[in-house]
Design an enzyme around this catalytic site. Structure first.
Site, mmCIF file in Angstrom:
data_model
loop_
_atom_site.group_PDB
_atom_site.id
_atom_site.type_symbol
_atom_site.label_atom_id
_atom_site.label_comp_id
_atom_site.label_asym_id
_atom_site.label_seq_id
_atom_site.Cartn_x
_atom_site.Cartn_y
_atom_site.Cartn_z
ATOM 1 N N GLN A 100 0.849 -1.176 0.000
ATOM 2 C CA GLN A 100 0.000 0.000 0.000
ATOM 3 C C GLN A 100 0.886 1.228 0.000
ATOM 4 O O GLN A 100 2.102 1.137 0.146
ATOM 5 C CB GLN A 100 -0.927 0.001 1.217
ATOM 6 C CG GLN A 100 -0.192 -0.061 2.540
ATOM 7 C CD GLN A 100 -1.091 -0.401 3.706
ATOM 8 O OE1 GLN A 100 -2.300 -0.375 3.600
ATOM 9 N NE2 GLN A 100 -0.492 -0.723 4.830
ATOM 10 N N GLU A 132 1.203 -6.286 11.986
ATOM 11 C CA GLU A 132 1.034 -5.309 10.908
ATOM 12 C C GLU A 132 1.679 -5.863 9.644
ATOM 13 O O GLU A 132 2.862 -6.194 9.637
ATOM 14 C CB GLU A 132 1.684 -3.981 11.299
ATOM 15 C CG GLU A 132 1.790 -2.968 10.183
ATOM 16 C CD GLU A 132 0.430 -2.583 9.603
ATOM 17 O OE1 GLU A 132 0.267 -2.703 8.370
ATOM 18 O OE2 GLU A 132 -0.464 -2.185 10.375
ATOM 19 N N ASP A 148 -7.929 -3.743 14.713
ATOM 20 C CA ASP A 148 -7.843 -2.369 14.204
ATOM 21 C C ASP A 148 -7.448 -2.436 12.738
ATOM 22 O O ASP A 148 -6.345 -2.062 12.343
ATOM 23 C CB ASP A 148 -6.817 -1.588 15.028
ATOM 24 C CG ASP A 148 -6.770 -0.108 14.655
ATOM 25 O OD1 ASP A 148 -7.724 0.368 14.024
ATOM 26 O OD2 ASP A 148 -5.767 0.549 14.996
#
Length: 478
Positions: free
Chosen positions: A277, A351, A403
């Site tokens: 990303q 992550e 999250d």
């Protein structure tokens, strides 16, 4: 369609193709091989253009399923139309193929930059002409499809003019080279072009390869079929296309910088792209609020991020919380709220993008906002996909905090599936709690209650809640 071969009378050239047998500078076997190599290269380039449009449209417009469907359906339709239209060019197969490849290289190579420019300066996320990128996507898909569709009939004519072959065998050879080339292009895009060059430069390089391959095939192998005027016209056209692509490649960095400034403001700070990303930070200095974007979508704003992270974390921490797992949250803001609670012994942050973690560690504004959580010895970061880690790791946690990107983003849907919540349930210690960011609870497409139902289907008891306005709903079923 080429008629079956019949012996020609003495002194009459054999009826191979519309224009007769080609006058080649090489042996027919070598010429046939070179045509198949050209098919391979052109097919690879065509598929890269297709994947480039899908990837950029998904990034700019969102909803990757819709964008993929639009690009594929329009291009396949246009390829059929292009094949029919190419029948009129068969008497001029060499010149027609050269013109098609020059046009395809220019349109395909510049398509990503043009789409990004229209989005940045007219549409944007909520701009004045929000439908502009969608219409341009259709136009490029249609144009590229028409040009790709015109390739095969012209190549069929050229290969038949090298050496007589039954139509079925010629079609089989052409499509074999075409499909293998498509495989090569399909693998080169995600594993080579996108991570090493980026979307814009990758498309421009593909266009350069395309025009060189097409021009070399026609001007090198079939130059005897071209008139002097046609040869010079193709030479000039190819040189112009190469010059435009090279100029665009030289300006890519300045173009991307200007486009990002148009989208985010002049104080945008961009992290190197990892292939996962694009992370962009804006503000954070001179009194400007810090804002964090992932793939163009606002992840948080320093003005009000505390409301979201407090609502996400603190309700789940009401109970045993010695071991906490945060899925996503590489910015460190959820971990900041976790560490406010006494008794926390370990926080694992999963992550997938190391670039986000690097920003959270090294950027002065973001690390100050997260209170330098990565310097705390209780915090451990793992670079991994949340789904894969839950499936392979059998550790147990008192609290699991999800999250993750908004559930309305297609790429994140597997992280809101019943299977995912089943794995999260397995990771909970007895009496453990799972909290999930479930998106908005109101609006035209509320995902909130779908997430709630999915969690219950995984065998968990839910207690839905929201904070702030009805359309904000940053924290969901817990």
């Amino acid at each position: 369609m080429i008629e079956p071969h019949t012996p020609a009378p003495p002194g009459v050239p054999p009826p191979w193709g519309v224009q007769g047998q080609a006058r080649l500078p090489v042996r027919p076997g070598t010429g046939r091989f070179l045509v198949l190599v050209g098919v391979f290269v052109c097919a690879a380039c065509g598929l890269v253009y297709e994947l480039e449009l899908v990837a950029l449209a998904s990034y700019l417009i969102g909803d990757s399923v819709t964008q993929t469907s639009v690009v594929l359906s329009v291009m396949v339709f246009a390829m059929g139309v292009g094949s029919l239209a190419a029948k009129r060019l068969r008497p001029f197969a060499a010149a027609g193929f050269g013109a098609v490849e020059a046009a395809l290289a220019l349109v395909g190579g510049c398509s990503a930059m043009a789409l990004y420019a229209v989005f940045a300066w007219t549409g944007g996320w909520g701009g004045l002409w929000t439908d502009g990128p969608r219409w341009l996507l259709v136009v490029f898909s249609l144009t590229i499809g028409l040009l790709i569709g015109a390739e095969v009939p012209l190549l069929m004519e050229l290969i038949q003019r090298i050496r007589r072959q039954d139509p079925g065998g010629a079609v089989a050879d052409l499509f074999a080279a075409d499909y293998v080339g498509a495989l090569f292009g399909g693998l080169a895009f995600p594993f080579v072009l996108l991570p090493l060059l980026g979307q814009l430069t990758g498309a421009l390089l593909t266009g350069t390869v395309n025009v060189i391959a097409g021009g070399a095939l026609v001007l090198g192998l079939f130059r005897g079929d071209l008139t002097r005027r046609a040869r010079w016209t193709l030479v000039v056209a190819n040189v112009v296309v190469l010059g435009l692509l090279a100029s665009a490649a030289m300006l890519v960095d300045d173009f991307e910088r200007a486009a990002r400034h148009a989208l985010y403001g002049a104080d945008a700070r961009v992290a190197p792209r990892t292939g996962i990303q694009e992370a962009v930070l804006t503000g954070g200095t001179h009194g400007r609020p810090l804002r964090f974007f992932l793939d163009g979508r606002l992840r948080f704003s320093g003005r009000d991020e505390r409301r979201y992270h407090e609502a996400l974390v603190h309700p789940a921490m009401n109970g045993p919380h010695a071991r906490v797992l945060i899925l996503g949250g590489g910015d460190g803001l959820a971990a900041r709220e976790v560490l406010r609670h006494a008794g926390v012994r370990r926080v694992d942050i999963v992550e997938p993008d190391p670039d986000v973690v690097r920003l959270a560690r090294d950027d002065a504004a973001l690390s100050a906002l997260n209170h330098h959580v990565y310097d705390d010895p209780r915090v451990h970061q793992v670079t991994a996909d949340a789904f894969g880690l839950l499936r392979e790791d059998r550790s147990s946690y008192d609290v699991v905090i999800s999250d993750l990107p908004d559930p309305c983003v297609t790429a994140a849907t597997k992280l809101y599936s019943q299977e995912f919540y089943g794995l999260a349930r397995r990771a909970l210690a007895p009496g453990g709690r799972l909290v999930v960011h479930a998106g908005p609870s109101a609006g035209p497409h509320p995902a909130f209650w779908t997430v709630d139902a999915t969690i219950r289907a995984a065998g968990l008891f839910t207690r839905p809640y929201r904070v702030g306005r009805p359309d904000s709903g940053p924290a969901g079923p817990a």
